[in-house]
Scaffold this motif. Sequence first.
Motif, PDB file in Angstrom:
ATOM      1  N   MET A  94       0.813  -1.195   0.000  1.00  0.00           N
ATOM      2  CA  MET A  94       0.000   0.000   0.000  1.00  0.00           C
ATOM      3  C   MET A  94       0.857   1.259   0.000  1.00  0.00           C
ATOM      4  SD  MET A  94      -3.540   0.280   2.010  1.00  0.00           S
ATOM      5  CE  MET A  94      -3.266  -0.939   3.243  1.00  0.00           C
ATOM      6  N   ALA A  95       2.019   1.162   0.656  1.00  0.00           N
ATOM      7  CA  ALA A  95       2.892   2.339   0.700  1.00  0.00           C
ATOM      8  C   ALA A  95       3.354   2.720  -0.696  1.00  0.00           C
ATOM      9  CB  ALA A  95       4.083   2.069   1.605  1.00  0.00           C
TER      10      ALA A  95
ATOM     11  N   GLY B  77       1.729   2.413  -3.376  1.00  0.00           N
ATOM     12  CA  GLY B  77       0.668   2.982  -4.197  1.00  0.00           C
ATOM     13  C   GLY B  77       0.007   1.958  -5.089  1.00  0.00           C
TER      14      GLY B  77
ATOM     15  N   LYS C  22      -2.620  -9.074  -5.826  1.00  0.00           N
ATOM     16  CA  LYS C  22      -2.630 -10.438  -5.306  1.00  0.00           C
ATOM     17  C   LYS C  22      -3.300 -11.316  -6.370  1.00  0.00           C
ATOM     18  CE  LYS C  22      -3.687 -12.831  -0.960  1.00  0.00           C
ATOM     19  NZ  LYS C  22      -4.275 -12.641   0.382  1.00  0.00           N
TER      20      LYS C  22
ATOM     21  N   GLN D 112      -6.912  -9.497  -6.976  1.00  0.00           N
ATOM     22  CA  GLN D 112      -7.308  -8.327  -6.186  1.00  0.00           C
ATOM     23  C   GLN D 112      -6.217  -7.284  -6.361  1.00  0.00           C
ATOM     24  OE1 GLN D 112      -7.652 -10.518  -2.449  1.00  0.00           O
ATOM     25  NE2 GLN D 112      -9.737  -9.740  -2.307  1.00  0.00           N
ATOM     26  N   THR D 113      -6.621  -6.057  -6.670  1.00  0.00           N
ATOM     27  CA  THR D 113      -5.623  -5.007  -6.895  1.00  0.00           C
ATOM     28  C   THR D 113      -5.964  -3.749  -6.130  1.00  0.00           C
ATOM     29  OG1 THR D 113      -4.960  -5.784  -9.076  1.00  0.00           O
ATOM     30  CG2 THR D 113      -4.629  -3.474  -8.646  1.00  0.00           C
ATOM     31  N   PHE D 114      -4.929  -3.164  -5.522  1.00  0.00           N
ATOM     32  CA  PHE D 114      -5.022  -1.816  -4.972  1.00  0.00           C
ATOM     33  C   PHE D 114      -4.170  -0.957  -5.883  1.00  0.00           C
ATOM     34  CE2 PHE D 114      -2.549   1.353  -2.653  1.00  0.00           C
ATOM     35  CZ  PHE D 114      -3.539   2.126  -2.074  1.00  0.00           C
ATOM     36  N   GLY D 115      -4.765   0.015  -6.533  1.00  0.00           N
ATOM     37  CA  GLY D 115      -3.945   0.840  -7.401  1.00  0.00           C
ATOM     38  C   GLY D 115      -4.776   1.648  -8.361  1.00  0.00           C
TER      39      GLY D 115
ATOM     40  N   TYR E  49      -7.596   2.232   1.760  1.00  0.00           N
ATOM     41  CA  TYR E  49      -7.532   0.968   1.005  1.00  0.00           C
ATOM     42  C   TYR E  49      -7.889   1.085  -0.472  1.00  0.00           C
ATOM     43  CZ  TYR E  49      -7.495  -0.319   5.831  1.00  0.00           C
ATOM     44  OH  TYR E  49      -7.197  -0.364   7.160  1.00  0.00           O
ATOM     45  N   VAL E  50      -8.079   2.325  -0.971  1.00  0.00           N
ATOM     46  CA  VAL E  50      -8.261   2.482  -2.408  1.00  0.00           C
ATOM     47  C   VAL E  50      -7.365   3.610  -2.885  1.00  0.00           C
ATOM     48  CG1 VAL E  50     -10.561   1.516  -2.631  1.00  0.00           C
ATOM     49  CG2 VAL E  50     -10.298   3.908  -2.011  1.00  0.00           C
TER      50      VAL E  50
ATOM     51  N   PHE F 280       1.161   7.089   3.992  1.00  0.00           N
ATOM     52  CA  PHE F 280       1.113   6.844   2.556  1.00  0.00           C
ATOM     53  C   PHE F 280      -0.201   6.171   2.168  1.00  0.00           C
ATOM     54  CE2 PHE F 280       5.406   7.946   2.408  1.00  0.00           C
ATOM     55  CZ  PHE F 280       5.871   7.932   1.099  1.00  0.00           C
ATOM     56  N   THR F 281      -0.602   5.206   2.994  1.00  0.00           N
ATOM     57  CA  THR F 281      -1.776   4.399   2.682  1.00  0.00           C
ATOM     58  C   THR F 281      -3.012   5.266   2.524  1.00  0.00           C
ATOM     59  OG1 THR F 281      -1.996   4.105   5.036  1.00  0.00           O
ATOM     60  CG2 THR F 281      -0.958   2.339   3.812  1.00  0.00           C
TER      61      THR F 281
ATOM     62  N   HIS G 162      -2.556   8.048  -0.615  1.00  0.00           N
ATOM     63  CA  HIS G 162      -2.834   7.546  -1.968  1.00  0.00           C
ATOM     64  C   HIS G 162      -4.327   7.588  -2.285  1.00  0.00           C
ATOM     65  CE1 HIS G 162       1.123   6.346  -3.160  1.00  0.00           C
ATOM     66  NE2 HIS G 162       1.304   5.612  -2.088  1.00  0.00           N
TER      67      HIS G 162
ATOM     68  N   SER H 144      -9.786  -4.533  -3.758  1.00  0.00           N
ATOM     69  CA  SER H 144      -8.518  -4.296  -3.072  1.00  0.00           C
ATOM     70  C   SER H 144      -8.133  -5.462  -2.174  1.00  0.00           C
ATOM     71  CB  SER H 144      -8.627  -3.016  -2.237  1.00  0.00           C
ATOM     72  OG  SER H 144      -7.511  -2.897  -1.391  1.00  0.00           O
ATOM     73  N   PRO H 145      -6.877  -5.924  -2.270  1.00  0.00           N
ATOM     74  CA  PRO H 145      -6.446  -7.043  -1.431  1.00  0.00           C
ATOM     75  C   PRO H 145      -6.359  -6.676   0.058  1.00  0.00           C
ATOM     76  CG  PRO H 145      -4.587  -6.184  -2.690  1.00  0.00           C
ATOM     77  CD  PRO H 145      -5.809  -5.466  -3.177  1.00  0.00           C
ATOM     78  N   PHE H 146      -6.405  -5.376   0.360  1.00  0.00           N
ATOM     79  CA  PHE H 146      -6.242  -4.960   1.764  1.00  0.00           C
ATOM     80  C   PHE H 146      -7.573  -4.786   2.479  1.00  0.00           C
ATOM     81  CE2 PHE H 146      -2.647  -3.056  -0.606  1.00  0.00           C
ATOM     82  CZ  PHE H 146      -1.674  -3.923  -0.121  1.00  0.00           C
TER      83      PHE H 146
ATOM     84  N   LYS I 132     -10.871  -5.714   4.145  1.00  0.00           N
ATOM     85  CA  LYS I 132     -11.696  -6.764   4.754  1.00  0.00           C
ATOM     86  C   LYS I 132     -12.738  -6.035   5.576  1.00  0.00           C
ATOM     87  CE  LYS I 132      -9.359 -10.741   3.934  1.00  0.00           C
ATOM     88  NZ  LYS I 132      -8.814 -10.173   2.688  1.00  0.00           N
TER      89      LYS I 132
ATOM     90  N   GLN J  60      -5.741  -3.160  11.246  1.00  0.00           N
ATOM     91  CA  GLN J  60      -4.488  -3.372  10.508  1.00  0.00           C
ATOM     92  C   GLN J  60      -3.430  -2.345  10.809  1.00  0.00           C
ATOM     93  OE1 GLN J  60      -4.892  -3.854   6.319  1.00  0.00           O
ATOM     94  NE2 GLN J  60      -5.997  -5.771   6.521  1.00  0.00           N
TER      95      GLN J  60
END
Lengths: 275, 391
Positions: A33-34, A36, A40, A57-60, B301-302, B342-343, B346, B380-382, B384, B391
């Motif tokens: 996540m850091a 950006g 997965k 699964q994507t964050f971005g 998370y996005v 950062f999380t 973004h 997003s994989p993060f 839940k 987290q």
Amino acid sequence: MWEYTDKVKEHFINPKNVGELPDANGIGEVGSMACGDALKLYIKVDENDRIVDVKFQTFGCASAIASSSALTEMIMGKPLVEAEKITNDDIADYLGGLPKEKMHCSVLGKDALKKAIEDYRGVAAAGPEGEIVCECFGVTDKQIEEAVSENHLKTIEDVTNYIKAGGGCGNCHEKIQEIIDTFYKKPGVIVPKPRKLTNIAKIKLIEDTLDREIKPALMQDGGNIELVDIDGDVVFVKLKGTCATCSASQLTLKNYVEIKLRELVAPGLVVEEVK
Amino acid sequence: MDVVYMDNNATTAVAPEVKDEMLPFMTEYYGNPSSMHTFGGQVGRKIVEARERVAQLINADPSEVIFTSCGTESDNTAIRAALASNPDKKHIITTRVEHPAIKNLCENLEKKHYHVTWVPVDKKGNLDCDYLYDHLTDDTALVSVMWANNETGVVFPIAEISRHARERGIVFHTDAVQAAGKVSVDVKAAEVDMLSMSGHKIHALKGVGVLYIRKGTKFSPFMIGGHQEQGRRGGTENVASIIGLGKAAQMAKAHLGAGMEQVKSLRDRLEQGLLKSIPNTILNGDKQNRLPNTLNLSFEYVEGEAILLMMDKYSICASSGSACTSGSLEPSHVLRAMGVPFTAAHGSIRFSLSVYNTEKEVDFVIEKLPPIIAKLRQMSPFWKEGTCRAQ
């Protein structure tokens, strides 16, 4: 605004194969996540070594999501040996191209696939090989060399666009440049050593540095500088314009011109003024 | 579909009244305001009027107002003038959250023997003023602090900072590009030496700006040429744009009371609506001490660019501090200076409203955005549901 192809937009708005795959037998996770962006990738491989199902699964950003979605379409139903051959360029081509600043999104896809296949094969999930060069994004020298080699990257900016290295604080730019230089100087055994310039390269670099960095700065204050001669490590210059009569010109020469040249050309340089 | 424009800190719509005011000077009245004949002179009189209108918006004397080509030119002129009139002083104080016009210029000056102190901000984006005062020295040539931040809308205590600078005899400049027209900007009350403004942030055209220079402030021009602007900025006037800016300034002054109250209530409605309907959403900036039009939210998370492009489908315009929208790989320097992780940086989105926004538009965004965030989080994989906070 980025110029995305219709195919990128389509895969972004309606991505294919999103989600988790509970019976996956290979999972590849890359990014954070850091950074950006993160991906997965879940693959299900049958007894004939064929990929029978895939999810992601994507964050971005839009191109990260589109690259992931495209990748899943590309590998669905493919034998592993074929899927393995997919490069990041293939992913970008499948999408009709990506803006060059966004090529790292396709690299993300390729890396996740590689990891998922390794995971399926039971290869020990080792961290990236080599030593970390870019601390900001955790990129190693091996990864940079691989990206340079596969994509024919020539500049630090290219490297940043592909694998992000160098896009943060910028402290690693020198090391990245070294990796690029070393790569293009082989073949043969690579012996990493500090870059030693030939005479002609040094003269060229001094000229370039004067033109690009130093002259514009001096000209803003009404001054200028001219290269007269270079003898070994001694650079003879003539100060012009307001610099020629300025009482602080020695300061400019030693604290600015010399420091700049040492930083950008070679650490041993000495600048002398010719009247 | 109609555009829902909530990116007014980036630029604004040209007001119809502004356009009407300008049109004759793009067609029949094309004279040069410096000319001796009546044909040119009548244009000159409209420029005088525009100068008066701008002066009234910031409570200046018209002779203290010069027109430039943009906020960036005003900033550059101010800083270079301050340094040129104090050639022995090599220290500049500014903040870590300035607009690139100041930030990059000061970074550039750092390479040329100037020493720059970058004043930090706290988690809410408020300036560490004591840090600033502690760093004032006899070598300090200039203090430049923005009136309000473009990304978070946080307003800085300009009058107080300028008083400290003045007590030490140090020139004080403020970039009021975002503040002018949104909150009361009074150069006499705040006693600033120089102030920058931009036309296109207050419903005038792009390509015109203002630099206020307090009477008695040492000045040297950036653009050398004719006698225009009393020799303080050469070059034939951008006539139509300046006249439009005059009108926009007059309207902005009229909107400062009830108009901005209305903008604030819409902003608050948007803020409450989004915070209520979207979990794991963080407000960036100081809830109280903010421009009335600005709302900066982080959707955890996005990623911001993905949100912007999804909103673009509904013609909703906003901007993001995400790395992917900046052309570089690092998220907003303002959010990072505030210590936003950062999380969250973004996934930051800035909505900035104007007097032209409506309640219907706000409700449209409140309706459309939650499913967008939900869809991206599903991907997003993060993410839940319900467990994220841990987290």
